[in-house]
Design an enzyme around this catalytic site. Structure first.
Site, mmCIF file in Angstrom:
data_model
loop_
_atom_site.group_PDB
_atom_site.id
_atom_site.type_symbol
_atom_site.label_atom_id
_atom_site.label_comp_id
_atom_site.label_asym_id
_atom_site.label_seq_id
_atom_site.Cartn_x
_atom_site.Cartn_y
_atom_site.Cartn_z
ATOM 1 N N GLU A 68 32.087 36.734 42.880
ATOM 2 C CA GLU A 68 31.776 35.880 44.035
ATOM 3 C C GLU A 68 30.882 34.682 43.721
ATOM 4 O O GLU A 68 29.885 34.450 44.390
ATOM 5 C CB GLU A 68 31.152 36.735 45.150
ATOM 6 C CG GLU A 68 32.055 37.874 45.571
ATOM 7 C CD GLU A 68 31.468 38.738 46.689
ATOM 8 O OE1 GLU A 68 30.313 38.512 47.093
ATOM 9 O OE2 GLU A 68 32.184 39.639 47.171
ATOM 10 N N GLU A 95 40.362 44.809 45.348
ATOM 11 C CA GLU A 95 39.599 45.530 46.386
ATOM 12 C C GLU A 95 40.411 45.595 47.678
ATOM 13 O O GLU A 95 39.906 45.312 48.767
ATOM 14 C CB GLU A 95 38.248 44.841 46.644
ATOM 15 C CG GLU A 95 37.428 44.627 45.379
ATOM 16 C CD GLU A 95 36.027 44.065 45.634
ATOM 17 O OE1 GLU A 95 35.577 44.046 46.796
ATOM 18 O OE2 GLU A 95 35.394 43.643 44.660
HETATM 19 C C1 XIL Z 1 30.602 47.140 48.874
HETATM 20 C C2 XIL Z 1 30.624 48.662 48.838
HETATM 21 O O1 XIL Z 1 31.906 49.105 49.185
HETATM 22 C C3 XIL Z 1 29.600 49.205 49.789
HETATM 23 O O2 XIL Z 1 29.499 50.620 49.660
HETATM 24 C C4 XIL Z 1 28.226 48.568 49.529
HETATM 25 O O3 XIL Z 1 27.310 49.002 50.504
HETATM 26 C C5 XIL Z 1 28.333 47.064 49.531
HETATM 27 O O4 XIL Z 1 29.318 46.639 48.617
HETATM 28 N N1 XIL Z 1 33.014 42.818 47.634
HETATM 29 C C6 XIL Z 1 32.659 43.478 46.472
HETATM 30 C C7 XIL Z 1 32.246 44.888 46.520
HETATM 31 O O5 XIL Z 1 32.819 42.899 45.380
HETATM 32 O O6 XIL Z 1 31.324 45.217 45.509
HETATM 33 C C8 XIL Z 1 31.683 45.258 47.874
HETATM 34 O O7 XIL Z 1 31.463 46.669 47.870
HETATM 35 C C9 XIL Z 1 32.639 44.851 48.975
HETATM 36 C C10 XIL Z 1 32.847 43.359 48.966
#
Ligand code: XIL
Length: 383
Positions: free
Chosen positions: A163, A270
């Site tokens: 990001e 994701e």
């Molecule tokens: C999220 C996790 O799923 C949660 O459990 C945590 O509280 C916050 O992070 N983008 C990403 C991930 O790259 O690392 C994030 O994961 C979701 C958004």
């Protein structure tokens, strides 16, 4: 007694899944029993979990049977691995690595540099001011060296930077602690440090909404700049936190093609599809928490919504598998396994009951599972 119950429930689960295997979806010849069987060697199919999920034998069994790739949902992040300077805590991540090895799953490291879930001391002093560049670079290098070396031969690829592209129309890179301390080249340095620590490991840039034209343009620029500087980058990870009604699959298709044209692989890293209403639209900006939000499906997803979600997954997978068959897309990872473990129960509104994944809270496969495995099982020409 407990063992008997466990055996019975595992048996039930298995027969449930076998039932799935015999269900034909339109246009498909024979649907495979599990996602990993259906995907074969055309594409990696993954899930993100936390180590404590392995305490639940039904969930652990489902993860091992269905997926051939694993991402640590939180436990490979800087705040988990090095909470205090020089204090590395690998136990939870190692447990995931052991599980991945036992079940022949490709392990993904997520992530080496991110502005969230990162310890403040790495790039800032106690008053929140950026550290001098050399000190920040030293901290970055020490973290990457130690972590990448620790997982050498076990992690196949790292989300080196997560990001880094700004959400703002008029800004290229996000304003982050690492960038304030080091400068724009913190990204290139992170990739170089990772490559030096393990020349065999794959290196990815990962971000959300980078299928959208504005962030896509900037991500293409970043990849080109890294390549021009001779920095190794193997793939771009499109997070894929998508909504039930957007983005259009054409946008996804075009973005994958655009990244692939630069000679990098593309991964959906994701994936989830949010069926709940949002005030501020798509994306995964963790600072964009909405204070209130409708929570219309507390008691379960109505049939009509189940169908809509399944149809949405189907149209997404039609595009993804077209790209996978063309060799451009090499992995699809879901962010979570069943609805009960999804981060979307707490994002962008805390405490809602969400239903974005392929299994419900009882671990029963949803219509969305059948839609996905149906596409995975259908040969390219018959889709
Ligand atoms: C999220 C996790 O799923 C949660 O459990 C945590 O509280 C916050 O992070 N983008 C990403 C991930 O790259 O690392 C994030 O994961 C979701 C958004």
């Amino acid at each position: 007694m407990q063992d008997v119950l466990l055996t019975v429930s595992l048996g039930l689960l298995a027969s449930c899944m076998m039932a799935t295997s015999n269900r034909d979806s339109p246009g498909s010849a024979q649907t495979a029993a599990t996602l990993r069987q259906a995907a074969g060697d055309r594409v990696l199919i993954g899930t993100a979990i936390m180590s404590h999920h392995l305490d639940d034998p039904r969930l652990a069994d489902l993860v091992a049977r269905q997926f051939n790739s694993l991402t640590g949902e939180n436990e490979f992040k800087p705040a988990s691995l090095q909470p205090r300077p020089g204090e590395f805590t690998f136990d939870a991540a190692d447990r995931l690595a052991d599980f991945a090895r036992q079940h022949d799953m490709k392990l993904i490291g997520h992530t080496l540099v991110w502005h969230n879930q990162a310890p403040k001391w790495m790039f800032e002093d106690e008053s929140g001011q950026p550290l001098p560049r050399e000190l920040a670079l030293e901290n970055l290098k020490h973290h990457i060296d130690t972590v990448v070396e620790h997982f050498k031969g076990r992690v196949v690829g790292w989300d080196v930077v997560n990001e880094a592209i700004s959400d703002r129309e008029d800004e290229y890179l996000r304003d982050t602690p690492a960038r304030r301390a080091i400068g724009d080249d913190y990204i290139a340095r992170a990739f170089e440090f990772a490559h030096a620590a393990d020349p065999d490991v794959e290196l990815y840039y990962n971000d959300y909404s980078i299928e959208q034209p504005n962030k896509r343009k900037k991500t293409l620029r970043l990849i080109r700049e890294l390549q021009a500087a001779g920095v190794r980058i193997d793939a771009v990870g499109i997070q894929g936190h998508w909504l039930i009604d957007g983005p259009e699959t054409q946008v996804i298709d075009d973005a994958i093609a655009a990244y692939a044209s630069l000679g990098v692989k593309v991964m959906i890293t994701e994936l989830d599809v949010d069926p709940l209403p949002r005030r501020r639209g798509a994306g995964a900006d963790l600072s964009a928490i909405e204070r209130e939000g409708l929570d219309p499906f507390k008691d379960g997803l109505p049939d009509e919504m189940q169908r809509k979600l399944a149809e949405r997954y189907r149209e997404i997978f039609l595009v993804l598998m077209k790209q996978a068959d063309a060799g451009t897309l090499t992995r699809i990872t879901f962010w979570g396994t069943h609805d009960g473990t999804s981060w979307l129960n707490n994002f962008p509104v805390r405490g809602r009951t969400n239903h974005p994944l392929l299994w419900d809270r009882e671990l029963s496969p949803k219509p969305s599972f059948h839609a996905v495995i149906g596409v995975l099982s259908t040969p390219a020409g018959a889709r």
